[in-house]
Design an enzyme around this catalytic site. Sequence first.
Site, PDB file in Angstrom:
ATOM      1  N   SER A   8      55.304  26.472  -0.335  1.00 57.77           N
ATOM      2  CA  SER A   8      54.972  25.331  -1.193  1.00 57.77           C
ATOM      3  C   SER A   8      54.023  24.368  -0.508  1.00 57.77           C
ATOM      4  O   SER A   8      53.562  23.421  -1.141  1.00 57.77           O
ATOM      5  CB  SER A   8      56.247  24.606  -1.605  1.00 57.77           C
ATOM      6  OG  SER A   8      57.004  24.299  -0.472  1.00 57.77           O
ATOM      7  N   HIS A  39      52.190  30.596  -5.446  1.00 56.34           N
ATOM      8  CA  HIS A  39      53.221  29.559  -5.465  1.00 56.34           C
ATOM      9  C   HIS A  39      53.846  29.466  -6.848  1.00 56.34           C
ATOM     10  O   HIS A  39      53.213  28.988  -7.785  1.00 56.34           O
ATOM     11  CB  HIS A  39      52.574  28.223  -5.036  1.00 56.34           C
ATOM     12  CG  HIS A  39      53.538  27.098  -4.919  1.00 56.34           C
ATOM     13  ND1 HIS A  39      53.159  25.783  -4.999  1.00 56.34           N
ATOM     14  CD2 HIS A  39      54.873  27.080  -4.715  1.00 56.34           C
ATOM     15  CE1 HIS A  39      54.217  25.013  -4.847  1.00 56.34           C
ATOM     16  NE2 HIS A  39      55.271  25.772  -4.682  1.00 56.34           N
ATOM     17  N   GLU A  79      50.536  28.763  -8.874  1.00 48.81           N
ATOM     18  CA  GLU A  79      49.391  28.151  -8.187  1.00 48.81           C
ATOM     19  C   GLU A  79      48.907  29.190  -7.173  1.00 48.81           C
ATOM     20  O   GLU A  79      49.682  29.626  -6.316  1.00 48.81           O
ATOM     21  CB  GLU A  79      49.899  26.872  -7.486  1.00 48.81           C
ATOM     22  CG  GLU A  79      48.839  25.941  -6.959  1.00 48.81           C
ATOM     23  CD  GLU A  79      49.467  24.678  -6.345  1.00 48.81           C
ATOM     24  OE1 GLU A  79      50.594  24.728  -5.823  1.00 48.81           O
ATOM     25  OE2 GLU A  79      48.794  23.638  -6.372  1.00 48.81           O
ATOM     26  N   ASN A  91      52.147  19.937  -4.970  1.00 46.28           N
ATOM     27  CA  ASN A  91      52.963  19.026  -4.164  1.00 46.28           C
ATOM     28  C   ASN A  91      52.189  17.814  -3.648  1.00 46.28           C
ATOM     29  O   ASN A  91      52.774  16.785  -3.328  1.00 46.28           O
ATOM     30  CB  ASN A  91      53.633  19.782  -3.022  1.00 46.28           C
ATOM     31  CG  ASN A  91      54.835  20.542  -3.546  1.00 46.28           C
ATOM     32  OD1 ASN A  91      55.611  20.004  -4.334  1.00 46.28           O
ATOM     33  ND2 ASN A  91      54.972  21.794  -3.154  1.00 46.28           N
TER      34      ASN A  91
END
Length: 285
Positions: free
Chosen positions: A120, A142, A154, A192
């Site tokens: 992540s 991801h 992702e 993130n």
Amino acid sequence: MHGVERVGVVGSGQMGGGIAQVAAMSGFETVVYDLNSGALEKCKALHDKLLARAVEKGKMSADDVKATKDRLTYSDKLSDLHESDIVIEAVVERADVKKDLFKSLVGNLSGDAILASNTSSISITDLATSVGDAADRFIGMHFFNPVPVMKLVEVINGLATSKQTTERVLALATAMGKTAVPANDRAGFVSNRILMPMINEAFYAWMEGVAEPEHIDEIMKLGMAHPMGPLRLADFIGLDTCVHIMEVMAEGLNNPRYRACPLLKQLVTAGRLGDKTKHGVFRYD
Ligand code: CAA
């Protein structure tokens, strides 16, 4: 075209188990590997439960469930991944553990197998240094929790990732029923980079007494149409994971604005990690 028939997944936790389930449901022969056989048993039990629920809801036929289960193998032998056309790693968020794993796998896979990490936030370029000349076949894939529900993958290109690898993985994600969106290799990627500062800010708002945790969440749910408030979401993700991602971003982006809120860190120190310990910001009894 992705050219993938067999998918190998490393790690049978929430993310690995979800990825394996979706791969098998999408028609791929899937091996999920974990060195912990207890974790594999839990993963299989969760698959059985979720697939049974899909039949009850009329979302899958009993025949589809049987075919999905027939495509799924649970193994505690790494060698069972050697025939995979892609290996998707979803183990603990530690670069050293991930690199050791890829190092021991790469020489045993076919010369065009894709090596993907579900990290992540850890640098794909850095992880790819563990596979030498195969770095052009190394990529970030991801997924989001819960994997069977969340539509996004992702896709993160490392510095050496080839165009062909990216195209194969974009096609594979589509074949798994996901929408693949590319991002480049900066700490936290896009998801993130934006999600974690919001969660961190919610902890600051709580710490500074701006509102009670349930009110912070209610405001973000009703006012911003988020399915979960940021503090509930932090518990769902794991408070330790949130701190870890913030630390990776603070270091990788060399910017103290990504430092984890002291209150968030304090809860982790106290062992309040969220859903997995049944107590984080909120209690889950
Ligand atoms: N596995 C499979 N399916 C699940 C599931 C799971 N773990 N949890 C829920 N579902 C399914 C349910 O079966 C239900 O399916 P149907 O519509 O077919 O009935 C559907 O999801 C909705 O579930 P519920 O009605 O129980 O609950 P809900 O409407 O509150 O939705 C939720 C639950 C999908 C988790 C929703 O609250 C949500 O979208 N939350 C936000 C999740 C999110 O932001 N995830 C990303 C986290 S960040 C991350 O993963 C990456 C990172 O790097 C940190």
